[in-house]
Design a protein around this motif. Structure first.
Motif, PDB file in Angstrom:
ATOM      1  N   ALA A 252      45.607   8.415  25.019  1.00 32.05           N
ATOM      2  CA  ALA A 252      45.578   8.447  26.488  1.00 32.05           C
ATOM      3  C   ALA A 252      45.352   7.067  27.078  1.00 32.05           C
ATOM      4  O   ALA A 252      45.793   6.784  28.196  1.00 32.05           O
ATOM      5  N   HIS A 253      44.659   6.217  26.343  1.00 31.39           N
ATOM      6  CA  HIS A 253      44.338   4.877  26.851  1.00 31.39           C
ATOM      7  C   HIS A 253      45.148   3.775  26.170  1.00 31.39           C
ATOM      8  O   HIS A 253      44.856   2.598  26.355  1.00 31.39           O
ATOM      9  N   ALA A 254      46.160   4.175  25.393  1.00 35.11           N
ATOM     10  CA  ALA A 254      47.052   3.202  24.776  1.00 35.11           C
ATOM     11  C   ALA A 254      48.091   2.744  25.790  1.00 35.11           C
ATOM     12  O   ALA A 254      48.200   3.290  26.898  1.00 35.11           O
ATOM     13  N   SER A 255      48.884   1.766  25.411  1.00 32.32           N
ATOM     14  CA  SER A 255      49.921   1.262  26.314  1.00 32.32           C
ATOM     15  C   SER A 255      50.985   2.326  26.545  1.00 32.32           C
ATOM     16  O   SER A 255      51.188   3.224  25.711  1.00 32.32           O
ATOM     17  N   LEU A 256      51.680   2.221  27.674  1.00 30.90           N
ATOM     18  CA  LEU A 256      52.752   3.167  27.978  1.00 30.90           C
ATOM     19  C   LEU A 256      53.853   3.087  26.925  1.00 30.90           C
ATOM     20  O   LEU A 256      54.450   4.108  26.560  1.00 30.90           O
TER      21      LEU A 256
END
Length: 270
Positions: A148-152
């Protein structure tokens, strides 16, 4: 046909040998290593001989090979995991005392959630996780928090690939997973109800660095029956804040830490 090992560097071949060992294959013969790594038996013999001499592999009484203690010793010095584990341990111990189940700490490693610490008891609910395991991002609490908090770019890449359904509850539809990831970013937690084992429920929250970046995920895994997820969310959030604060302070290594987060040891008193 050219052998699978053609073109590999010497270091790549050594890594291929070491990567044949996992939770289900902790002790292997040379022929089994050859089959799992795709390297010829003579090549494996040479590599194994050197790794044995250096203590990176060891040979058991049954003549099978397993990972040596020296390899663990070297890996345990990795700074990204070392400082984080030291800061997290007092809070993980309190969570474990409160649940008497599983408490786990994950970091993102490639396209997997790597378990760098785990506390458990023999009587706890079924859990396939071990320290050092790589877990799927879409099916575990730690994995979903980290994704969820990784890069797009990483999210798009991961969600475009096929995903395994471990149970009927495992989310594998990209659109559904995008909704789950958005909810994690909004709410600050995730509940995985039977995603990877049918009788277990996981609750996870992000762990932040002092600068505000998500650097890890903290979770508890408890029985599904009678679970009260929001009770665990509250405890996990307190623990996460405590870890962040501890990371911002100089580490004291001359004695055991004695930070107590929860004065009670059962869920009703959290």
């Amino acid at each position: 046909m050219a052998h699978k090992s053609a073109g590999r560097s010497a270091l790549a071949r050594v890594l291929a040998v070491l990567e044949t060992f996992d939770q289900d294959n902790s002790a292997l013969t040379v022929s089994r290593i050859s089959k799992r790594s795709g390297l010829p038996v003579p090549t494996v013999y040479r590599i194994v001989a050197e790794l044995l001499e250096m203590g990176l592999l060891e040979r058991g009484s049954d003549r099978r090979l397993h990972v040596g203690v020296r390899l663990w010793e070297i890996a345990s010095r990795a700074p990204r995991a070392l400082g984080l584990r030291e800061a997290a341990m007092p809070f993980m111990e309190d969570l474990h005392a409160a649940t008497r189940q599983h408490t786990q700490l994950y970091v993102l490693e490639g396209c997997d959630a790597l378990v760098i610490e785990r506390l458990s008891t023999r009587s706890a609910v079924t859990n396939v996780t071990q320290v050092g395991d790589r877990q799927p991002l879409h099916a575990t609490t730690g994995g979903l928090v980290l994704l969820a908090h990784a890069s797009l770019h990483m999210q798009d890449s991961f969600l475009s690939a096929p995903m395994r359904a471990y149970t009927p509850n495992t989310p594998t539809d990209p659109a559904e997973l995008r909704r789950i990831l958005a909810n994690i970013r909004t709410r600050g937690y995730v509940v995985c109800d039977g995603y990877i084992t049918p009788d277990a429920l996981g609750v996870g929250t992000p762990v932040y660095s002092p600068s505000g970046d998500v650097i890890a995920a903290l979770s508890v895994v408890v029985p599904r029956d009678g679970a009260q997820p929001m009770t665990h969310v509250r405890a996990l959030r307190l623990s996460s804040r405590g870890i962040t604060d501890a990371l911002g302070k100089p580490q004291v290594r001359h004695g055991p830490q004695n930070i107590r987060l929860f004065p009670f040891v059962n869920n009703e008193q959290l």
